[in-house]
Design an enzyme around this catalytic site. Structure first.
Site, PDB file in Angstrom:
ATOM      1  CE  LYS A  66      46.230  -9.835   8.088  1.00 42.29           C
ATOM      2  NZ  LYS A  66      45.441  -9.832   9.521  1.00 42.29           N
ATOM      3  CG  ASP A 102      45.712 -12.896  11.845  1.00 41.92           C
ATOM      4  OD1 ASP A 102      46.755 -12.442  12.366  1.00 41.92           O
ATOM      5  OD2 ASP A 102      45.460 -12.285  10.698  1.00 41.92           O
TER       6      ASP A 102
END
Ligand code: ATR
Length: 280
Positions: A66, A102
């Site tokens: 990520k 997220d």
């Protein structure tokens, strides 16, 4: 060409993203496919170049890529830049643009149970890793009354607080201190892997000191009812399980790729069915 979507991570074998995205593609009448690709850290740059050459329309990014992926993308949107991590990439006029859904995914599931604005609430986060950063940064924007962070390694909690530009009253606390002060918080958010299958007996600490009206959230979704959430339910507290965040981030990613809002409840039921459990 039929649109192709995917997930890169290591490992990806147990991910439920292919299940929910392929169902959403089918429901939307899109003749495309979503595939999980296991990519080693040393292969990341090649994988991104290959995905672009193949014309992959969009993909998700999971652990451990990520943060590393950011250097290989053409553009990073402001939210992902602020969060310091990318979980979704979209092909835009031949360029790969990085996003992060997220924090928004978590917030969406939390708002379903809150009956007060975030600005009137005091938050406690357990953990200071990547997921914690996304949640902290997203909620901090709404100016909560207070947002403390407790972590096994306290320096990481301090760094997270210092690195966020939003100025929210925040302290970094050792776990035992947070446990003692639990009644100060309206929302308690657990973001570590404690209690995740197969170590289902794990819990960060006891909720005995939590106030009656506290909301307890766990981003772990396997099991759906972690030991922490089971204790919260036993104490009569409201809970938010990790399925909501998982599905929320997926839904925002799907919207970015297709412009279509998927049926979140259907996504949730696919995850719950696969996990063989019932939601909290
Ligand atoms: P993620 O991206 O999923 O948030 P991460 O960045 O590796 O994962 O962060 C993991 C978090 O879980 C950290 O806060 C970590 O605490 P440390 O900073 O002290 O390492 C926490 N964590 C993981 N296992 C833990 C354990 N057994 N006990 C306490 N904290 C734990």
């Amino acid at each position: 060409m039929k649109p192709l979507y995917g997930l890169i991570g290591n490992p990806v074998g147990h991910s439920m993203s292919p299940d929910i995205h392929n169902a959403a593609l089918k429901d939307a009448g899109i003749d495309g496919h979503y595939h999980g690709f296991q990519v080693a850290e040393s292969d990341l740059a090649h994988a991104i170049r290959g995905m672009k050459a193949l014309g992959i329309s969009g993909f998700n990014v999971t652990v451990p890529h990520k943060v590393e992926i950011m250097q290989y993308l053409d553009k990073i949107d402001v939210t992902a830049e602020r969060l310091g991590a990318v979980n979704t990439v979209r092909l835009e006029e031949g360029q790969f643009v990085g996003y992060n859904t997220d924090g928004e995914g978590f917030l969406h599931s939390l708002l379903e149970v809150l009956d007060q604005p975030l600005s009137e609430l005091s938050f406690l986060m357990i953990g200071a890793g990547g997921a914690a950063r996304a949640i902290y940064t997203t909620i901090a924007e709404y100016g909560p009354k207070c947002f403390d962070i407790t972590n096994r390694t306290i320096e990481k909690a301090e760094t997270l607080i210092e690195s966020t530009s939003e100025k929210v009253p925040s302290s970094a606390l050792p776990l035992h201190a947070a446990e003692e002060r639990l009644r100060e918080y309206d929302v308690i958010i657990h973001t570590t892997s404690i209690g995740m299958s197969p170590n289902v007996e794990g819990t960060p600490f006891s909720l005995a000191n939590a106030k009656d009206t506290a909301v307890v959230c766990d981003i772990v979704y396997n099991p759906i009812e972690t030991k922490l959430l089971s204790e919260a339910t036993h104490l009569g507290l409201k809970t938010v399980d990790g399925v909501g965040m998982f599905v929320g981030q997926a839904a925002r990613a799907f919207e970015l790729w297709t412009g279509i809002t998927p049926d979140v409840e259907r996504m949730k039921s696919i995850v719950i069915q696969k996990l063989g459990g019932t939601p909290c």
